[in-house]
Design an enzyme around this catalytic site. Structure first.
Site, mmCIF file in Angstrom:
data_model
loop_
_atom_site.group_PDB
_atom_site.id
_atom_site.type_symbol
_atom_site.label_atom_id
_atom_site.label_comp_id
_atom_site.label_asym_id
_atom_site.label_seq_id
_atom_site.Cartn_x
_atom_site.Cartn_y
_atom_site.Cartn_z
ATOM 1 N N GLN A 15 33.192 39.318 53.360
ATOM 2 C CA GLN A 15 34.129 38.591 52.903
ATOM 3 C C GLN A 15 35.408 39.249 53.226
ATOM 4 O OE1 GLN A 15 34.681 39.391 48.527
ATOM 5 N NE2 GLN A 15 34.819 37.234 48.131
ATOM 6 N N SER A 62 40.426 40.539 50.402
ATOM 7 C CA SER A 62 41.687 41.716 50.123
ATOM 8 C C SER A 62 42.362 42.068 51.479
ATOM 9 C CB SER A 62 41.030 42.805 49.509
ATOM 10 O OG SER A 62 40.379 42.426 48.210
ATOM 11 N N GLU A 73 30.823 34.931 41.665
ATOM 12 C CA GLU A 73 30.585 36.197 41.821
ATOM 13 C C GLU A 73 30.433 37.043 40.559
ATOM 14 O OE1 GLU A 73 32.498 39.944 44.381
ATOM 15 O OE2 GLU A 73 33.778 38.137 44.173
ATOM 16 N N SER A 110 40.031 42.861 39.480
ATOM 17 C CA SER A 110 40.001 43.946 38.757
ATOM 18 C C SER A 110 39.966 43.507 36.997
ATOM 19 C CB SER A 110 41.431 44.809 38.933
ATOM 20 O OG SER A 110 42.518 44.098 38.198
ATOM 21 N N ASN A 111 39.472 44.371 36.314
ATOM 22 C CA ASN A 111 39.262 43.921 35.045
ATOM 23 C C ASN A 111 40.471 43.900 34.260
ATOM 24 O OD1 ASN A 111 36.509 44.565 35.484
ATOM 25 N ND2 ASN A 111 36.332 45.907 34.037
ATOM 26 N N GLU A 112 41.575 44.442 34.657
ATOM 27 C CA GLU A 112 42.695 44.174 34.140
ATOM 28 C C GLU A 112 43.174 42.522 34.313
ATOM 29 O OE1 GLU A 112 42.488 48.230 34.768
ATOM 30 O OE2 GLU A 112 42.251 46.765 36.003
#
Length: 393
Positions: A125, A128, A243, A378-380
């Protein structure tokens, strides 16, 4: 906690359990299958599942999927996780495959889907970039149209298993003048194309799992563009939804929690002053795991009625990754001083690994799971998505 299964689904679950027990390759039963197995070893189970017709649970039957119900797909994920079976490569099966059969043209489906199913092509992938992690709208890797090709220049990072990949699916910027989300395209790129170089990134646990990927004047046929130019943000969101829905990983957490209890029973004495606190911490994470599973059941029920969980899938990603991290943290605490050792190579007869068998690789797994709350968005960022799309804040 158990789903209330029909006789048909209960029989399916029993069939799955028997098939895994009888067919999962012995040489894949290692402590760290994600890092200790070669590419060819990892493909052993893939090819067994492909022959059985079970390699792509999510896919419609017309594209090579098994035609399972949502409940059956869930049971499959749970049983393989509980058995410790290494799942097929998600980048191929769960991510790019559904994008191709949903948004690709007929020629792309014919070219790519059979080779994804067979395991002949492994994918990685290319999302990023340095400075563009959870904020994917800021990607800068540039694709300039030149006749029948795009010319790619840029840098992708944290690219998992790029050292083994045959193809990479990439978000590239095709319209730098457009608004960030509107100028991105989704390209399929052969990793053997001249101008692509891969540089390993060694992670904190000592493994080579991720990489930098560099593109220098890489020419990619325009026929490898998925859908419309500069509409890639739509396809990227679709992929990330698949995902994140799979990131609850309750079956995997239940397996590791079971292992944690065994380790704690062996390593922490009843008269140890910390024993009661440790038991309380295990109880808390077990309760949270049960709550997550109940939430997962609710979402499965909604999906069975044809309702897309949408942004609510971010809940599964957040809680699933946090619970897994806590289980790994408790496991690391439970093994005490054995946790100071970092195993740099797979255990063998010629390598001394200190401590009992259950202590092997615990430190590596503890360190490796630090990434869970970062990748896949990210969880944030996931909390922001929930605040805006679910709570309307």
């Amino acid at each position: 906690m158990e789903l209330n299964l029909s006789k048909e689904d209960a029989a399916f679950r029993d069939e799955v359990r028997s098939f895994i027990a009888e067919n999962y390759p012995q040489e894949m039963r290692v402590a760290n299958p994600e890092t200790d197995l070669t590419k060819e070893q990892s493909l052993l189970w893939h090819r067994i599942l492909h022959k059985k017709g079970w390699i792509a649970p999510l896919w419609p039957k017309e594209y090579g999927g098994p035609g399972w119900s949502i409940i059956q797909r869930y049971l499959w994920e749970q049983e393989t996780a509980l058995a410790g079976a290494l799942p097929p490569l998600a980048f191929s099966i769960t991510m790019v495959g559904p994008v191709i059969y949903t948004f690709g043209n007929a020629a792309q489906k014919q070219k790519f889907l059979p080779r994804i199913l067979s395991g002949d092509d492994w994918w990685c992938q290319g999302y990023s970039e340095p400075g563009s992690g959870s904020d994917l709208a800021s990607v800068r890797c540039k694709a300039v149209r030149d006749g029948d090709h795009y010319v790619i220049n840029g840098h992708k990072t944290w690219t998992t298993l790029a050292q083994h990949a045959d193809w990479i699916f990439c978000l590239v910027r095709t319209d730098p003048a457009a608004k960030p989300q509107s100028g991105i395209s989704f390209l399929l790129i052969d990793m053997k194309t001249p101008g692509i170089s891969v540089r390993p990134i060694i992670t904190i646990d000592g493994s080579h799992e991720i990489n930098d990927v560099f593109f220098e004047d890489v020419r990619v046929p325009a026929e490898n563009l998925i859908g419309e130019e500069s509409k890639g943000w739509t396809y990227a969101k679709f992929l990330l939804g698949n995902e994140r829905t799979s990131m609850a990983q309750t079956g995997r957490s239940k397996r590791y929690l079971k292992q944690l209890k065994k380790v704690a029973a062996s390593e922490i004495r009843v008269d140890d002053p910390s024993a009661s606190d440790f038991a309380r911490d295990i109880a808390r994470v077990e309760i949270d795991l049960m709550a997550l599973e109940a939430t997962e059941f609710r979402m499965i029920s909604q999906m069975e009625r044809g309702k897309d969980p949408g942004a609510a899938a971010s809940l599964l990603k957040i809680r699933g990754t946090e619970i897994m991290q806590r289980v790994r943290d408790l496991s690391h605490r439970a093994i005490g001083h054995y946790g100071m050792a970092l195993r740099e190579h797979p255990a063998s007869d010629n390598i001394f690994v200190p401590g009992p068998d259950y202590a092997h690789t615990v430190t590596e797994k503890y360190l490796n799971t630090r990434k869970l709350s970062i990748y896949g968005g990210s969880n944030e960022i996931q909390r922001n998505i929930i605040a805006k799309a679910v709570l309307g804040l």
